[in-house]
Scaffold this active site. Structure first.
Site, PDB file in Angstrom:
ATOM      1  N   SER A  63      48.260  51.529 -35.556  1.00 40.09           N
ATOM      2  CA  SER A  63      49.484  50.899 -35.043  1.00 40.09           C
ATOM      3  C   SER A  63      50.474  51.971 -34.647  1.00 40.09           C
ATOM      4  CB  SER A  63      50.124  49.986 -36.084  1.00 40.09           C
ATOM      5  OG  SER A  63      51.338  49.480 -35.539  1.00 40.09           O
ATOM      6  N   GLU A 109      54.312  41.385 -36.939  1.00 39.88           N
ATOM      7  CA  GLU A 109      54.960  41.936 -35.728  1.00 39.88           C
ATOM      8  C   GLU A 109      55.405  40.787 -34.798  1.00 39.88           C
ATOM      9  OE1 GLU A 109      52.682  45.066 -33.611  1.00 39.88           O
ATOM     10  OE2 GLU A 109      52.852  43.809 -31.831  1.00 39.88           O
ATOM     11  N   LYS A 162      45.373  45.134 -40.405  1.00 39.18           N
ATOM     12  CA  LYS A 162      46.037  45.369 -39.103  1.00 39.18           C
ATOM     13  C   LYS A 162      46.343  44.040 -38.412  1.00 39.18           C
ATOM     14  CE  LYS A 162      47.840  47.245 -35.558  1.00 39.18           C
ATOM     15  NZ  LYS A 162      47.471  46.943 -34.246  1.00 39.18           N
ATOM     16  N   HIS A 170      49.349  42.758 -39.989  1.00 38.17           N
ATOM     17  CA  HIS A 170      50.467  43.562 -39.465  1.00 38.17           C
ATOM     18  C   HIS A 170      50.929  42.963 -38.134  1.00 38.17           C
ATOM     19  CE1 HIS A 170      51.845  46.529 -36.497  1.00 38.17           C
ATOM     20  NE2 HIS A 170      52.416  47.197 -37.496  1.00 38.17           N
ATOM     21  N   ASN A 171      49.970  42.646 -37.266  1.00 37.78           N
ATOM     22  CA  ASN A 171      50.341  42.114 -35.949  1.00 37.78           C
ATOM     23  C   ASN A 171      50.940  40.715 -36.048  1.00 37.78           C
ATOM     24  OD1 ASN A 171      49.196  44.503 -35.061  1.00 37.78           O
ATOM     25  ND2 ASN A 171      48.316  43.561 -33.254  1.00 37.78           N
TER      26      ASN A 171
HETATM   27  C1  6PG Z   1      50.551  48.096 -32.675  1.00 36.18           C
HETATM   28  C2  6PG Z   1      50.550  46.852 -31.824  1.00 36.18           C
HETATM   29  C3  6PG Z   1      49.461  46.826 -30.831  1.00 36.18           C
HETATM   30  C4  6PG Z   1      49.410  45.526 -30.039  1.00 36.18           C
HETATM   31  C5  6PG Z   1      50.523  45.348 -29.106  1.00 36.18           C
HETATM   32  C6  6PG Z   1      50.358  44.191 -28.126  1.00 36.18           C
HETATM   33  O1  6PG Z   1      50.507  47.909 -33.883  1.00 36.18           O
HETATM   34  O2  6PG Z   1      50.625  49.200 -32.144  1.00 36.18           O
HETATM   35  O3  6PG Z   1      50.375  45.753 -32.665  1.00 36.18           O
HETATM   36  O4  6PG Z   1      48.272  46.999 -31.537  1.00 36.18           O
HETATM   37  O5  6PG Z   1      48.246  45.531 -29.300  1.00 36.18           O
HETATM   38  O6  6PG Z   1      51.710  45.212 -29.796  1.00 36.18           O
HETATM   39  O7  6PG Z   1      50.141  42.982 -28.746  1.00 36.18           O
HETATM   40  P1  6PG Z   1      50.321  41.612 -27.917  1.00 36.18           P
HETATM   41  O8  6PG Z   1      49.921  41.900 -26.502  1.00 36.18           O
HETATM   42  O9  6PG Z   1      49.419  40.616 -28.546  1.00 36.18           O
HETATM   43  O10 6PG Z   1      51.774  41.279 -28.015  1.00 36.18           O
END
Ligand code: 6PG
Length: 503
Positions: A135, A214, A207, A210-211
């Site tokens: 990430s 996010e 991960k 995490h997303n």
């Molecule tokens: C990270 C992000 C990355 C992710 C983008 C786009 O941790 O660096 O999570 O891995 O791919 O943020 O995600 P979306 O296109 O689904 O918004």
């Protein structure tokens, strides 16, 4: 590090934005790295970029066979390619080129965690398949990402010296991220945002969560922006000032900082705030969706995360939204006095903080449930530690989560004393924010879903008693009595005189 300087310590396959920057980061840390991509211009660009930092450690290779020949053994090969079929295509090419069973292939993409488990089994007699989920985007890859490694411990021990060096680092005294510039080597005596997560699949699951967090964190900030803009009539610049202020306190995070920065940016064509020119239709690659799906499959409530995924889907329905905005009566916005505006801004800080705690609580509950399903021994304090720097959700508040889990490993985050006290303090303001949004017709799905989540979890009694009765009424699905919790009953609802029937 190897003694034969003609051989490389690791290879990177796939020199898109992430692969190229990871290769440069590895070279900055004094490892020799072979680089390969089907696009030879990208290979040359990586070599040239390495030379601008004054080192010759990035070596171009032009085939899988030469790539294997360029490495010390057991070989370490990092794949930086999009998740999906291409990972298998490259594994097969490496097998055809003569990779050996001890050699380690490291997937750094956002692969679905179950695919990683399947690949580890599929290739076990041909190579060691390992995953290091990354990430931090381009900047993280270049000067320190957050890394979530999982797979065989033996493989990890062989690759750890490289990955712990290239990872983001935290100062062990202040717990603040250590800022490293491109071209610099990682300093010693810091805490790397990289620690072994567990068996195959676990790192990619972490991960994925995490997303999910996010997505939710981004959505919460967007809802605050929307409310301040629609209910308080503030400009993008005024909201940027508020976000900057929040970023100085407990809401300090990368996402809050970049949001303030974004709100300050002018459109070069019109001079208006750029944010107001950007189409309000969100994209997604699917990791937030996977998190929401996983929460439904596991029966773990994660409404803040799920609402963030729905909010992206809702945003994509632009033409229907435009039509419906004309069919329904507008809601009159209640004008705010200066005092009321100040109160709203203060309350919104509390609501955002509380909602954020809920979204992390959901993420960690998901981790705990999946860990028990898969028999993973996850260390939640360590996971919170490796999110403190380098990754997209990095935030000062992660240190409070580290402490909560360090003091009591298996508690739900909402049970941690620190958060009990902060949510108790925040809850009245949080409710006021939801009332303001509802009154003014501003949708804040993730902030309000968090409040419903919080209210549900602090309710000793929920109306599922009536629900169980409904299920029994139409489908004889049975229910349990509170005074006889072991026994199931069906009640003959159409002929009540027949009474209860043990089932
Ligand atoms: C990270 C992000 C990355 C992710 C983008 C786009 O941790 O660096 O999570 O891995 O791919 O943020 O995600 P979306 O296109 O689904 O918004």
């Amino acid at each position: 590090m190897n003694q034969d300087k003609s051989l490389s310590d690791i290879a990177v396959i796939g020199l898109g934005v992430m692969g190229k920057n990871l290769a440069l980061n590895i070279a900055d840390n004094h490892f020799n790295v072979s680089v390969f991509d089907i696009d030879s211009d990208k290979v040359q660009a990586a070599v040239d970029a390495g030379q601008t930092f004054g080192h010759q450690r990035i070596r171009a290779v032009d085939s899988m066979t030469n790539l294997l020949a360029s490495l010390t053994t057991p070989r370490r090969i990092l794949l930086s390619v999009p998740a999906g079929k291409i990972v298998d295509v490259i594994c097969q090419q490496l097998i055809d080129a003569g990779i050996e069973p001890d050699d380690i292939v490291i997937d750094s993409g956002n692969s679905l965690w179950t695919d990683t488990i399947a690949r580890t089994k599929q290739y076990q007699s041909q190579l060691q398949f390992f995953a290091v989920a990354v990430s931090g985007g381009e900047e993280g890859a270049r000067v320190g990402p957050s890394l979530m490694p999982s797979g065989s411990m033996q493989a990890w021990q062989h690759i750890a010296p490289i990955f712990t060096r290239i990872a983001a680092q935290v100062d062990p005294i202040t717990f603040k991220p250590i800022v490293r510039q491109a071209g610099e080597v990682t300093t010693a005596d810091s805490e790397p945002c990289c620690s072994y997560i567990g068996p195959a699949g676990s790192g990619h699951y972490v991960k994925m969560v995490h997303n999910g967090i996010e997505y939710a964190d981004m959505q919460l900030i967007c809802e605050a922006y929307d409310l301040l803009s629609k209910a308080a009539n503030l400009t993008a610049l005024q909201i940027a000032d508020i976000f900057d202020g929040w970023a100085q306190g407990r809401l300090s995070s990368y996402l809050m900082e970049i949001s303030a920065d974004i709100l300050r940016q002018q459109d070069p064509l019109t001079g208006k705030p750029l944010v107001e020119i950007i189409a309000d239709q969100a994209g997604q690659k699917g990791t937030g969706l996977w998190t929401a799906v996983s929460s439904l499959q596991l029966g773990v409530p994660a409404p803040t995360i799920a609402e963030a995924v729905y909010a992206r889907a809702m945003s994509a329905q632009k033409s229907l939204r435009v039509q419906l905005s004309q069919q329904y009566n507008p809601v009159d916005v209640v004008a705010l006095s200066e005092i009321e505006l100040a109160q709203l801004i203060g309350a919104l800080e509390q609501a955002l903080y509380a909602a954020k705690v809920c979204c992390y609580a959901q993420g960690f509950e998901l981790l705990a449930k999946q860990a028990s399903e898969q028999d993973w021994q996850l260390n939640y304090a360590e996971i919170a530690k490796l999110w403190r720097a380098g990754c997209i959700i990095r935030a000062s508040f992660l240190q409070d989560i580290v402490q909560a889990y360090a003091s009591q490993e298996n508690q739900h985050l909402l049970q941690a004393e620190f958060f009990v006290s902060s949510l108790n303090n925040a809850q009245s303001a949080w409710r006021q924010v939801v009332i303001t949004a509802v009154t003014n017709g501003v949708p804040i799905p993730s902030i309000s879903a968090s409040l419903a989540y919080f209210d549900s979890y602090r309710s000793a009694v929920l109306p599922a008693n009536l629900l169980q009765a409904q299920r029994d009424y139409f489908g004889a699905h049975t229910f349990k009595r509170i005074d006889q919790p072991e026994q199931s009953y069906h009640f003959n609802w159409s002929e009540p005189e027949q009474g209860l029937e043990p089932r």
